[in-house]
Design an enzyme around this catalytic site. Sequence first.
Site, PDB file in Angstrom:
ATOM      1  N   HIS A  34      -3.169  10.983   1.131  1.00 31.87           N
ATOM      2  CA  HIS A  34      -2.711  10.656   2.257  1.00 31.87           C
ATOM      3  C   HIS A  34      -2.101  12.025   3.288  1.00 31.87           C
ATOM      4  CE1 HIS A  34      -1.318   7.223   4.973  1.00 31.87           C
ATOM      5  NE2 HIS A  34      -0.839   8.249   5.721  1.00 31.87           N
ATOM      6  N   ASN A  56      -7.875   1.254   9.874  1.00 38.29           N
ATOM      7  CA  ASN A  56      -6.615   1.482  10.662  1.00 38.29           C
ATOM      8  C   ASN A  56      -6.594   1.532  12.076  1.00 38.29           C
ATOM      9  OD1 ASN A  56      -5.647   1.798   7.891  1.00 38.29           O
ATOM     10  ND2 ASN A  56      -5.018   4.190   7.966  1.00 38.29           N
ATOM     11  N   GLU A  90      -3.643  -0.451   8.299  1.00 33.20           N
ATOM     12  CA  GLU A  90      -2.521   0.089   8.957  1.00 33.20           C
ATOM     13  C   GLU A  90      -2.635  -0.627  10.342  1.00 33.20           C
ATOM     14  OE1 GLU A  90      -1.762   4.210   9.139  1.00 33.20           O
ATOM     15  OE2 GLU A  90      -2.087   4.499   7.126  1.00 33.20           O
ATOM     16  N   ARG A 132       0.980  -1.374   0.106  1.00 33.05           N
ATOM     17  CA  ARG A 132       0.006  -0.009   0.001  1.00 33.05           C
ATOM     18  C   ARG A 132       1.005   1.384   0.082  1.00 33.05           C
ATOM     19  NH1 ARG A 132      -3.307   2.876   4.895  1.00 33.05           N
ATOM     20  NH2 ARG A 132      -4.045   4.455   3.538  1.00 33.05           N
ATOM     21  N   TYR A 192      -4.532   1.395  15.779  1.00 33.79           N
ATOM     22  CA  TYR A 192      -3.477   1.456  16.484  1.00 33.79           C
ATOM     23  C   TYR A 192      -3.734   1.132  17.942  1.00 33.79           C
ATOM     24  CZ  TYR A 192      -0.876   3.185  12.491  1.00 33.79           C
ATOM     25  OH  TYR A 192      -0.331   3.096  11.335  1.00 33.79           O
ATOM     26  N   GLU A 250      -7.729   8.151   6.474  1.00 34.62           N
ATOM     27  CA  GLU A 250      -8.216   8.775   7.709  1.00 34.62           C
ATOM     28  C   GLU A 250      -8.793  10.194   7.746  1.00 34.62           C
ATOM     29  OE1 GLU A 250      -4.735   8.350  10.177  1.00 34.62           O
ATOM     30  OE2 GLU A 250      -4.937   6.208  10.239  1.00 34.62           O
TER      31      GLU A 250
END
Length: 503
Positions: A154, A341, A408, A109, A343, A199
């Site tokens: 991005h 994504n 991600e 990606r 985290y 995002e």
Amino acid sequence: MERLTFPESFAWGASTAAYQIEVFKISAIYGGLCVRCVCTKTYNKALPVFLWPGGWDADGKGLNVWDTFTHQGGDRVYKNQTGDVACGSYTLWEEDLKCIKQLGLTHYRFSLSWSRLLPDGTTGFINQKGVDYYNKLIDSLLAMNVTPLVTLYHFDMPQAIEDQGGWNSEKTVEFFEQYAKFCYSTFGDRVKMWITINEPHIVAQLSYEQGLFAPGKSEPGYGAYRSAHNMIKGHAKAWHAYNTHFKEKQKGYVSIALDSDWAEPLDPSSSDDKEACKRYLHFRLHWFANPIFIDGDYPSGMKIKISEKSIEEGLTTSRLPEFTDEEKTMIKGTADFFCLNYYTTRNVKRLSNQSGPSFKSDLEAEGVKDPEWPISGIEWLAVVPWGLRRLLAYIKEQFGDPDIYITENGFAQSDPPLLQDTHRWGYFQETLAEVWKAIRQDGVKVKGYFAWSLLDNFEWTSGYGARFGLFHVDFNQPNLPRTPYFSAFEYAKVVKGNELIYK
Ligand code: GAL
């Protein structure tokens, strides 16, 4: 010892983004002085100009908001670092391919730099050298049997578009749609997986509400909602452009990458905290996922809350913009798969009495880290692998059991990082085990996992101080050598066997 086998044709990838790895325009920097833009920045380290000979406008990339933001200095970025050099991937892309090959990835990606392709953001002028660059990269990936997953935007809005309002302006919806069409027609014969926007929540929050990210616009209570509104429309138009004009011939898929924490109530017995937890997910994930995956509109709880606050402030209309019926129809159903994504996780408590209009005061919730959770090399990233499993099950349940790609996930080391990052590999292992459980035990249709990131890179306001790479990059050497971390060797074993051997 357990062997956790992943489904056949599971996508194993790693992710990057243009501004974080490429290079701004190194040819613009001579004798330590930037001659490209109006900034008077001087560079305190000898830059490897010999690698990138040429005039100040060599290769024609236009400025984007991160170029401007980092050049303005002002301590908004760690040590006032910039992406001017980054990993030099614009020149050293073949080194990146070697890393991809060493990992044995099935997917890669990366993002296109909008202003490298269209220097002023519009199709009025096309920078052929930018097109050539991405053509080389895409062709080489395909020659290696690696599927490209390409992000159109991005965080790096062309400065010329930002100067006309950026995501605060409805005009950007149209510019973005044109840019998307240009990318589909230029690369879509070979690229079959697209992400429109990375995002939108982060862009809305950090770039237009709090002003912490480029372009540094701070408009609490308005900026996040307005920019998000335009991003959702821009995404939907870009999806339709593909669906109407390209899908039949190119047979690809288009989505958007949404980021979300998992959230748990801080005090599970408190109804206030439980409600706050629900709002936390609504103001983060549902804000975008409801319009796109459910009904074309914002979650009702969010609409009610912001409207009530707006009335209390003496306004006659809500600070949250409304979609027209026609727009709702246009937005609904505009994603062919779900990109997540992930985290970290937060324990959420109710937070009231925030003064003044702001996203935070509308949210009336605060997420805190559990002191038991380990912290990776960046302060906000508490390591909570089980949070990913719960979030995946939640997405399955809330958004119609979509195919999900984890686009991600990763863990930073602080600088200087350890090449022997066994601790970090432990975090990856635990996380992959949770992904496996989500697939095998909860029936979630997870189709792929992309580690953030292939390389150590420019981590936005943390500069080069947070190392997310599977490959170490030595930013002090002119040829920016890439060296695998222990995690890279271990990840390669997982990819090769399509299984995690887990103790
Ligand atoms: C995401 C972002 C990436 C990367 C990562 C690690 O929010 O999309 O560009 O910086 O966070 O912080």
